[in-house]
Design a protein around this motif. Structure first.
Motif, PDB file in Angstrom:
ATOM      1  N   GLY A 209      34.600  27.172  34.373  1.00  0.00           N
ATOM      2  CA  GLY A 209      33.885  27.725  34.954  1.00  0.00           C
ATOM      3  C   GLY A 209      32.263  27.833  34.770  1.00  0.00           C
TER       4      GLY A 209
ATOM      5  N   ILE B 139      47.060  39.755  31.167  1.00  0.00           N
ATOM      6  CA  ILE B 139      44.948  39.361  31.226  1.00  0.00           C
ATOM      7  C   ILE B 139      44.680  38.548  30.120  1.00  0.00           C
ATOM      8  CG2 ILE B 139      42.721  41.131  31.786  1.00  0.00           C
ATOM      9  CD1 ILE B 139      45.183  43.564  31.579  1.00  0.00           C
TER      10      ILE B 139
ATOM     11  N   ASN C 223      39.853  34.566  30.161  1.00  0.00           N
ATOM     12  CA  ASN C 223      39.233  33.144  30.112  1.00  0.00           C
ATOM     13  C   ASN C 223      37.341  33.819  31.119  1.00  0.00           C
ATOM     14  OD1 ASN C 223      41.051  31.643  30.373  1.00  0.00           O
ATOM     15  ND2 ASN C 223      42.320  32.771  31.720  1.00  0.00           N
ATOM     16  N   SER C 224      36.163  32.838  30.783  1.00  0.00           N
ATOM     17  CA  SER C 224      35.215  32.927  31.958  1.00  0.00           C
ATOM     18  C   SER C 224      35.829  32.564  33.286  1.00  0.00           C
ATOM     19  CB  SER C 224      34.162  32.419  31.563  1.00  0.00           C
ATOM     20  OG  SER C 224      34.612  30.567  31.610  1.00  0.00           O
ATOM     21  N   CYS C 225      34.529  33.388  34.536  1.00  0.00           N
ATOM     22  CA  CYS C 225      35.563  33.086  35.823  1.00  0.00           C
ATOM     23  C   CYS C 225      35.044  31.931  36.243  1.00  0.00           C
ATOM     24  CB  CYS C 225      34.211  33.454  36.542  1.00  0.00           C
ATOM     25  SG  CYS C 225      34.603  33.322  38.429  1.00  0.00           S
ATOM     26  N   ILE C 226      36.190  30.980  36.728  1.00  0.00           N
ATOM     27  CA  ILE C 226      36.187  29.438  37.416  1.00  0.00           C
ATOM     28  C   ILE C 226      34.918  29.518  38.629  1.00  0.00           C
ATOM     29  CG2 ILE C 226      37.814  28.527  35.918  1.00  0.00           C
ATOM     30  CD1 ILE C 226      39.397  28.666  38.303  1.00  0.00           C
ATOM     31  N   ASN C 227      34.875  30.971  39.467  1.00  0.00           N
ATOM     32  CA  ASN C 227      34.286  30.689  40.207  1.00  0.00           C
ATOM     33  C   ASN C 227      35.020  29.948  41.753  1.00  0.00           C
ATOM     34  OD1 ASN C 227      31.596  31.260  41.279  1.00  0.00           O
ATOM     35  ND2 ASN C 227      31.916  28.993  42.214  1.00  0.00           N
ATOM     36  N   CYS C 228      36.557  30.499  41.763  1.00  0.00           N
ATOM     37  CA  CYS C 228      37.264  29.839  42.645  1.00  0.00           C
ATOM     38  C   CYS C 228      37.277  30.492  44.160  1.00  0.00           C
ATOM     39  CB  CYS C 228      39.008  29.904  42.298  1.00  0.00           C
ATOM     40  SG  CYS C 228      39.234  31.644  42.116  1.00  0.00           S
ATOM     41  N   GLY C 229      36.057  31.781  44.308  1.00  0.00           N
ATOM     42  CA  GLY C 229      35.941  31.979  45.188  1.00  0.00           C
ATOM     43  C   GLY C 229      37.126  33.437  45.573  1.00  0.00           C
TER      44      GLY C 229
ATOM     45  N   ARG D 206      46.812  26.500  39.679  1.00  0.00           N
ATOM     46  CA  ARG D 206      45.951  25.613  40.538  1.00  0.00           C
ATOM     47  C   ARG D 206      45.908  23.986  39.711  1.00  0.00           C
ATOM     48  NH1 ARG D 206      42.366  28.173  43.542  1.00  0.00           N
ATOM     49  NH2 ARG D 206      40.605  27.531  44.453  1.00  0.00           N
TER      50      ARG D 206
ATOM     51  N   ASP E 155      35.491  23.554  41.907  1.00  0.00           N
ATOM     52  CA  ASP E 155      35.551  25.161  42.315  1.00  0.00           C
ATOM     53  C   ASP E 155      34.001  25.562  41.176  1.00  0.00           C
ATOM     54  OD1 ASP E 155      38.289  26.257  43.261  1.00  0.00           O
ATOM     55  OD2 ASP E 155      38.493  26.141  41.243  1.00  0.00           O
TER      56      ASP E 155
ATOM     57  N   ASN F 267      32.083  37.495  42.698  1.00  0.00           N
ATOM     58  CA  ASN F 267      32.630  36.457  41.255  1.00  0.00           C
ATOM     59  C   ASN F 267      30.794  36.293  40.381  1.00  0.00           C
ATOM     60  OD1 ASN F 267      30.377  35.105  43.524  1.00  0.00           O
ATOM     61  ND2 ASN F 267      30.464  33.366  42.884  1.00  0.00           N
TER      62      ASN F 267
ATOM     63  N   VAL G  66      30.984  29.314  47.395  1.00  0.00           N
ATOM     64  CA  VAL G  66      32.166  30.506  47.298  1.00  0.00           C
ATOM     65  C   VAL G  66      32.318  31.131  49.094  1.00  0.00           C
ATOM     66  CG1 VAL G  66      32.498  30.971  45.585  1.00  0.00           C
ATOM     67  CG2 VAL G  66      31.438  32.366  46.373  1.00  0.00           C
TER      68      VAL G  66
ATOM     69  N   CYS H  89      42.574  37.559  40.879  1.00  0.00           N
ATOM     70  CA  CYS H  89      41.351  36.625  40.102  1.00  0.00           C
ATOM     71  C   CYS H  89      42.770  35.414  39.460  1.00  0.00           C
ATOM     72  CB  CYS H  89      40.521  37.413  39.221  1.00  0.00           C
ATOM     73  SG  CYS H  89      40.199  36.125  38.082  1.00  0.00           S
ATOM     74  N   THR H  90      42.176  34.641  39.664  1.00  0.00           N
ATOM     75  CA  THR H  90      42.550  33.308  39.203  1.00  0.00           C
ATOM     76  C   THR H  90      42.989  33.018  38.035  1.00  0.00           C
ATOM     77  OG1 THR H  90      42.491  31.651  40.920  1.00  0.00           O
ATOM     78  CG2 THR H  90      43.541  30.567  39.603  1.00  0.00           C
ATOM     79  N   ALA H  91      41.881  33.700  37.120  1.00  0.00           N
ATOM     80  CA  ALA H  91      41.601  33.225  36.239  1.00  0.00           C
ATOM     81  C   ALA H  91      42.261  34.467  35.021  1.00  0.00           C
ATOM     82  CB  ALA H  91      39.872  33.395  35.662  1.00  0.00           C
ATOM     83  N   LYS H  92      42.568  35.321  35.599  1.00  0.00           N
ATOM     84  CA  LYS H  92      42.953  37.040  35.439  1.00  0.00           C
ATOM     85  C   LYS H  92      42.304  37.709  34.822  1.00  0.00           C
ATOM     86  CE  LYS H  92      47.807  34.705  34.492  1.00  0.00           C
ATOM     87  NZ  LYS H  92      47.791  34.744  35.416  1.00  0.00           N
TER      88      LYS H  92
ATOM     89  N   ARG I 207      48.530  34.486  40.269  1.00  0.00           N
ATOM     90  CA  ARG I 207      48.193  32.877  40.672  1.00  0.00           C
ATOM     91  C   ARG I 207      47.397  32.767  38.836  1.00  0.00           C
ATOM     92  NH1 ARG I 207      44.482  33.034  46.045  1.00  0.00           N
ATOM     93  NH2 ARG I 207      45.377  34.965  46.037  1.00  0.00           N
ATOM     94  N   SER I 208      47.072  31.407  38.191  1.00  0.00           N
ATOM     95  CA  SER I 208      46.685  30.853  37.470  1.00  0.00           C
ATOM     96  C   SER I 208      45.957  29.924  37.527  1.00  0.00           C
ATOM     97  CB  SER I 208      47.891  31.382  36.377  1.00  0.00           C
ATOM     98  OG  SER I 208      48.857  30.394  36.656  1.00  0.00           O
ATOM     99  N   ILE I 209      45.126  29.667  36.437  1.00  0.00           N
ATOM    100  CA  ILE I 209      44.488  28.699  36.286  1.00  0.00           C
ATOM    101  C   ILE I 209      45.258  27.334  35.945  1.00  0.00           C
ATOM    102  CG2 ILE I 209      42.552  26.893  34.581  1.00  0.00           C
ATOM    103  CD1 ILE I 209      41.030  29.986  34.141  1.00  0.00           C
TER     104      ILE I 209
ATOM    105  N   ARG J  19      30.134  37.897  36.459  1.00  0.00           N
ATOM    106  CA  ARG J  19      29.623  37.451  34.965  1.00  0.00           C
ATOM    107  C   ARG J  19      28.344  38.364  34.340  1.00  0.00           C
ATOM    108  NH1 ARG J  19      30.891  33.527  37.977  1.00  0.00           N
ATOM    109  NH2 ARG J  19      30.892  31.078  38.039  1.00  0.00           N
TER     110      ARG J  19
ATOM    111  N   ARG K  67      39.013  25.245  48.919  1.00  0.00           N
ATOM    112  CA  ARG K  67      38.444  25.581  50.270  1.00  0.00           C
ATOM    113  C   ARG K  67      38.709  25.097  51.628  1.00  0.00           C
ATOM    114  NH1 ARG K  67      36.770  27.376  45.408  1.00  0.00           N
ATOM    115  NH2 ARG K  67      34.050  27.228  45.787  1.00  0.00           N
TER     116      ARG K  67
ATOM    117  N   HIS L  87      49.584  42.047  40.353  1.00  0.00           N
ATOM    118  CA  HIS L  87      48.604  40.510  39.880  1.00  0.00           C
ATOM    119  C   HIS L  87      49.264  39.240  41.263  1.00  0.00           C
ATOM    120  CE1 HIS L  87      46.708  37.344  38.843  1.00  0.00           C
ATOM    121  NE2 HIS L  87      45.857  37.616  38.718  1.00  0.00           N
TER     122      HIS L  87
END
Lengths: 322, 420
Positions: A119, B341, B344-350, A24, A259, B363, A264, B396-399, A19-21, B367, A210, A16
């Protein structure tokens, strides 16, 4: 299986990029810090109180909701703290405590948690809270009224309110350098243009926001303001005042780029940003509101799912014509 | 592990391990295992259906087909006695049959002869070293062979080693495969360092100078040949037979000597990231433990052992698991080197959308997959366009384990399709 090693098994990939939430969100807070610190320096203790209460109550609301919904606490990822901080940066330094608590309630609970948490939110939580508060207590966002008690050593006037009430002639004394250095009235952390730009560039370089959205937002504001100004310079101010006052910069780098509520894909990002920029100036110049950033971004948030449906064709996708 | 750079714009840059012509590195030999295990891609339902028995004899290079219909088989890499036949469930839920052979002696079995025909290939070369499959080619019109001289995953150098030392065999193999399939043209795709070796392979050489995942077959076809494999389809559908370079060499040697080579080139990647990975010549079916022993790699509790590379490999739960025909690498990760791992839910960072080489809206796809809407995911968000590179999970930022969701989605979709 006696004597065999117990191995960890999972699905690929086994790497991996780290990066992480949390990284960010904390980096975004770091980027917002220069502008917030400038606000604290100008407005002093009151501003510190508002900002702290914002961050504190935003996190508290999320924790309370976590407990009620029997979910593991999620405040560690910094999203509530960031929401509180950005909200505090827009409120006036003299905002009463009950308003701060209502603001963070709207942002965190109505803006984020009820949609399923980070999200899931269709609107930027900060923008939603500002829209609700701005409609409910318009006087609270009249910075000329709210900040009249402050003696800061420079002309304390809110450029956009002056512009709305008295026309472009009333804002000619704001030089670009003054606006960049925060010598104007406004939200706690929304006036220090240079700090916001520096923070925004940091986020873009690090890849936390972005760039397409910020860039097209600013271009949208610039071009629309310039067109208005070119059509009638006695009725409409030039692009500089639109770019450097009100919420334009904090909106471009910190609010429009939220976000979950922004697209995106490349072209949708440009449409989204430019749309918000154009609407901002339209609302300011021919609408009834003093600043258009909040409603412009809110409207583009609504349109986001539709805009983001403009997407490239996936590899090998077979399009069947009827 | 390759971390994200401080400057974070753009797609992740993951270069393949460089390989060079001649002497890409010394190759160590792993001795014949005491026991070798092979998987046959056919479910084991009932003992009565078996046509082979424990105690039966097999020889090197010989196909072992456990069922009368001969639909699929494994190639034995040892000469000896079958010690067990058991049902086995693969990492992706495939129902298979595992056959273990105890080694005795070193006798070679019957090979495919010297005339390259498709029948001989189907009977003796299916799933040989490298993982060649001719079944689909038998039912399609093949006009081009695509020999893959690029690695399947990061860190591996096994394919490069084979291309640099076995160009003459690859050349023979390509000629044989042309006769077998009726293909007129043949191309070999290699990284820049192998362009010279590739010239001896009897194919037109295409140099691929791009970072991961450009070496995945569908992406190679798209970028170098402007051919797009339809979503859910196979390269055979557009007239291409993808031949791993190692398989091409095996085919060449099989018809030249009458024996199907049963060894495989494997890169062993230990826990020490700074050490240069070494290549090993291993009998297919050798337990992973044997390779680790020769490579001097110790494995402790809570480590991870992966067959394949870091992006597309599969983790194994036991060191008794065998080296398979398509195992190009064995990766060992220390317990403190395993990424987290999360649910988390997707945060839509793209990030995934920008990283995806197949231009999928990952993304949105994630879902749908999280909510078990597999048919919707395929119809609206291009589940079947995925080339399985793993970059979405990597960035993936949210892993979120997106790649795992995708594999699950494809598996469930196939199951629903089979039931319907």
């Amino acid at each position: 299986m006696n004597g065999e090693k117990k191995l960890v098994v999972s699905h690929a990939p086994f790497w991996h990029d780290g990066r992480s939430i949390a990284a960010r969100n904390y980096n975004t807070m770091l980027a917002a810090l220069p502008a917030a610190l400038m606000g604290l320096w100008i407005f002093g203790g009151h501003a510190l109180g508002v900002l702290s209460l914002c961050i504190g109550t935003a996190m508290a609301w999320e924790l309370v909701l976590n407990k009620i919904m029997r979910r593991p606490p999620s405040i560690g990822n910094g999203s509530a703290a960031l929401t509180g901080m950005l909200l505090g940066m827009i409120l006036p330094a003299s905002a009463p405590f009950w308003m701060v608590i209502v603001a963070t309630f709207v942002a965190v609970v109505l803006g984020m948690v009820i949609y399923g948490g980070l999200g899931g939110n269709p609107f930027s939580p900060v923008i939603l809270a500002l829209a609700v508060l701005g409609v409910s207590w318009p006087l609270m966002f009249n910075y000329n009224y709210m900040l009249q008690a402050y003696d800061t050593g420079f002309a304390m006037a809110y450029p956009l309110a002056q512009l709305k009430a008295f026309g472009p002639g009333a804002v000619t004394h704001f030089s670009v350098a003054d606006l960049l250095m925060g010598k104007q009235s406004g939200g706690i952390g929304a006036t220090f243009g240079l700090g916001l730009i520096a923070g925004g560039l940091y986020l873009i370089v690090r890849g936390f926001i972005r760039w397409e959205i910020s860039f097209s937002f600013l271009v949208g504001v610039l071009v629309t303001a310039w067109l208005f100004n070119a059509s009638d310079s006695s009725a409409y101010a030039g692009p500089a005042i639109h770019l450097l006052s009100g919420y334009t910069l904090i909106g471009a780098f910190f609010l429009a780029t939220e976000d979950s509520s922004s697209p995106v894909n490349f072209i949708p990002m440009l449409i989204y940003g430019a749309g918000a920029g154009i609407l901002t100036v339209l609302i300011r110049n021919i609408g009834v509101y003093v600043d258009g950033v909040v409603l412009a971004i809110l409207l583009m948030n609504v349109a986001n799912p539709l805009i983001d449906a403009i997407r490239p064709k996936a590899l090998g996708k077979v399009v069947r014509n009827a | 592990m390759i971390r994200r750079a401080f400057i974070g714009q753009g797609r992740p840059k993951l270069p393949y391990s460089p390989v060079a012509d001649k002497g890409a590195g010394s190759v160590l030999q792993v001795p014949q295992p005491a026991k070798a295990t092979f998987f046959v891609d056919q479910p084991y339902k009932d003992r009565a259906e078996l046509v082979i028995k424990e105690g039966g004899e097999v020889k090197r290079g010989e196909p072992i087909a456990p069922f009368a219909d001969f639909k699929s088989y494994a190639l034995s890499s040892v000469s000896g006695v079958i010690s067990s036949i058991e049902p086995y469930t693969g990492a992706r839920g495939q129902k298979m049959t595992a056959i273990t052979v105890e080694a005795k002696g070193d006798a070679w079995g019957q090979g495919p002869g010297s005339t390259p025909t498709l029948e001989a290939g189907l009977k003796y070369l299916e799933n040989c070293a490298g993982g060649l499959s001719l079944v689909r080619a038998a039912n399609s019109k093949i006009n081009t062979l695509l020999v893959m001289g690029v690695e399947r995953d990061l860190l591996a150098t096994a394919v490069g080693q084979v291309v640099s030392e076995k160009a003459p065999s690859i050349k023979k193999g390509v000629e044989a495969l042309k006769k077998m399939t009726g293909a007129q043209k043949a191309f070999i795709v290699v990284p820049p360092g192998l362009a010279k070796s590739a010239e001896g392979c009897g194919c037109e050489v295409k140099v691929l100078n791009a970072p991961y995942p450009a070496g995945i077959d569908r992406l190679v076809l798209h970028s170098l040949f402007s051919v797009t494999v339809p979503a859910g389809g196979f390269p055979e559908d557009v007239g291409f037979l993808v031949v791993p370079a190692e398989s091409a060499a095996v085919v060449g040697e099989a018809f030249a000597t009458g024996r199907v080579p049963d060894e495989k080139m494997v890169t062993l990647i230990g826990k020490d990231a700074s050490a240069k990975p070494l290549n090993f010549r291993v009998r297919i079916g050798t337990p992973v433990a044997d390779v680790l022993k020769i490579g001097n790699v110790t494995v402790n509790n809570s480590d991870r052992v992966v067959l394949g590379g870091p992006m597309r490999g599969k983790a194994v739960y036991s060191l008794k698991m065998p080296v398979e025909p398509d195992t190009d690498a064995i990766l060992v990760q220390g317990a403190d080197d395993l990424p987290e791992i999360a649910d988390n839910s997707c945060i839509n960072c793209g990030e995934c959308v920008r990283a995806c080489p197949a231009r999928i809206q990952v993304n949105m796809l994630a879902r749908f997959l999280e909510n078990a809407q597999y048919e919707e995911a395929a119809a609206r968000y291009d589940l079947l366009s995925c080339v399985e590179c793993g970059l979405c999970s990597f960035v993936c930022t949210a892993k979120i384990p997106i790649f795992q969701y995708i594999t699950l989605g494809k598996h469930e979709l196939a199951r629903l399709g089979a039931e319907a």
